[in-house]
Motif scaffolding. Sequence first.
Motif, PDB file in Angstrom:
ATOM      1  N   SER A  41     -17.358 -16.446  18.356  1.00 40.99           N
ATOM      2  CA  SER A  41     -16.015 -16.139  18.843  1.00 40.99           C
ATOM      3  C   SER A  41     -16.075 -15.829  20.333  1.00 40.99           C
ATOM      4  O   SER A  41     -17.121 -15.482  20.868  1.00 40.99           O
ATOM      5  N   CYS A  42     -14.930 -15.983  20.960  1.00 30.47           N
ATOM      6  CA  CYS A  42     -14.815 -15.739  22.396  1.00 30.47           C
ATOM      7  C   CYS A  42     -13.720 -14.703  22.619  1.00 30.47           C
ATOM      8  O   CYS A  42     -12.599 -14.852  22.122  1.00 30.47           O
ATOM      9  N   ILE A  43     -14.058 -13.667  23.351  1.00 28.52           N
ATOM     10  CA  ILE A  43     -13.093 -12.628  23.706  1.00 28.52           C
ATOM     11  C   ILE A  43     -12.695 -12.886  25.153  1.00 28.52           C
ATOM     12  O   ILE A  43     -13.557 -13.095  26.004  1.00 28.52           O
ATOM     13  N   ASP A  55      -5.243  -9.362  25.922  1.00 27.08           N
ATOM     14  CA  ASP A  55      -6.552  -9.649  25.350  1.00 27.08           C
ATOM     15  C   ASP A  55      -6.380 -10.568  24.144  1.00 27.08           C
ATOM     16  O   ASP A  55      -5.421 -10.428  23.379  1.00 27.08           O
ATOM     17  N   ASN A 106      -8.792 -12.898  21.086  1.00 26.86           N
ATOM     18  CA  ASN A 106     -10.052 -13.280  20.459  1.00 26.86           C
ATOM     19  C   ASN A 106      -9.859 -14.674  19.876  1.00 26.86           C
ATOM     20  O   ASN A 106      -8.947 -14.885  19.080  1.00 26.86           O
ATOM     21  N   SER A 144     -17.132  -3.467  26.222  1.00 23.22           N
ATOM     22  CA  SER A 144     -17.603  -4.623  25.449  1.00 23.22           C
ATOM     23  C   SER A 144     -18.909  -5.172  26.001  1.00 23.22           C
ATOM     24  O   SER A 144     -19.781  -5.602  25.242  1.00 23.22           O
TER      25      SER A 144
END
Length: 184
Positions: free
Chosen positions: A35-37, A51, A53, A159
């Motif tokens: 996954s990419c945040i 934000d 995800n 993070s």
Amino acid sequence: MTLARQSRVAPIGAILAHHVLPALQRAQKFPLRISCIGTASYEGMEAYAFDQNVAIGECPSPEEAMSVASGRIARGDIRVGTDDMLRFRPRMIVIQDCDQGVVLAGTVRAGIILWQQPIASDAEARQIVTEASKLRGAAFAAAGRGEHGPARDYRYHASQLEARLVDALWRETAAELLRMPLAA
């Protein structure tokens, strides 16, 4: 005459405990999820960024997951949805097992992933959790004052620290992967 016993063969119990059982445990944790945040915003409205995800996919091995993630970041083809006006700025990549344990994570800069070295001990994990909690508290306070940009930055820094909190089952694997030329 005394013979010195020099054994270069490890006892079977040690082999089972240190190599076979962890490999079997890891085998039960597949597939790995990538996954990419990041931050999403509409073109020209960066002040209203939020934000997000984004799920990238699943892979059968950590090496393949790293390769897929690096390729997607390099191509810049991670999207939030079908809206062409919505822009996505990737900030973190996270690879997790099917139980959501962190296998490896890294920050995104200039189209590449800077994979984070996993923690080496539980004491180091406690230190990171403490520092990240302070940053998340600062983010909460900043958001309460309406300072959403600084709040997002505090969360991002937390993070970054937490990216090193690799699940104990994956720490050795992650450290080995980062020593390989693939990780460069």
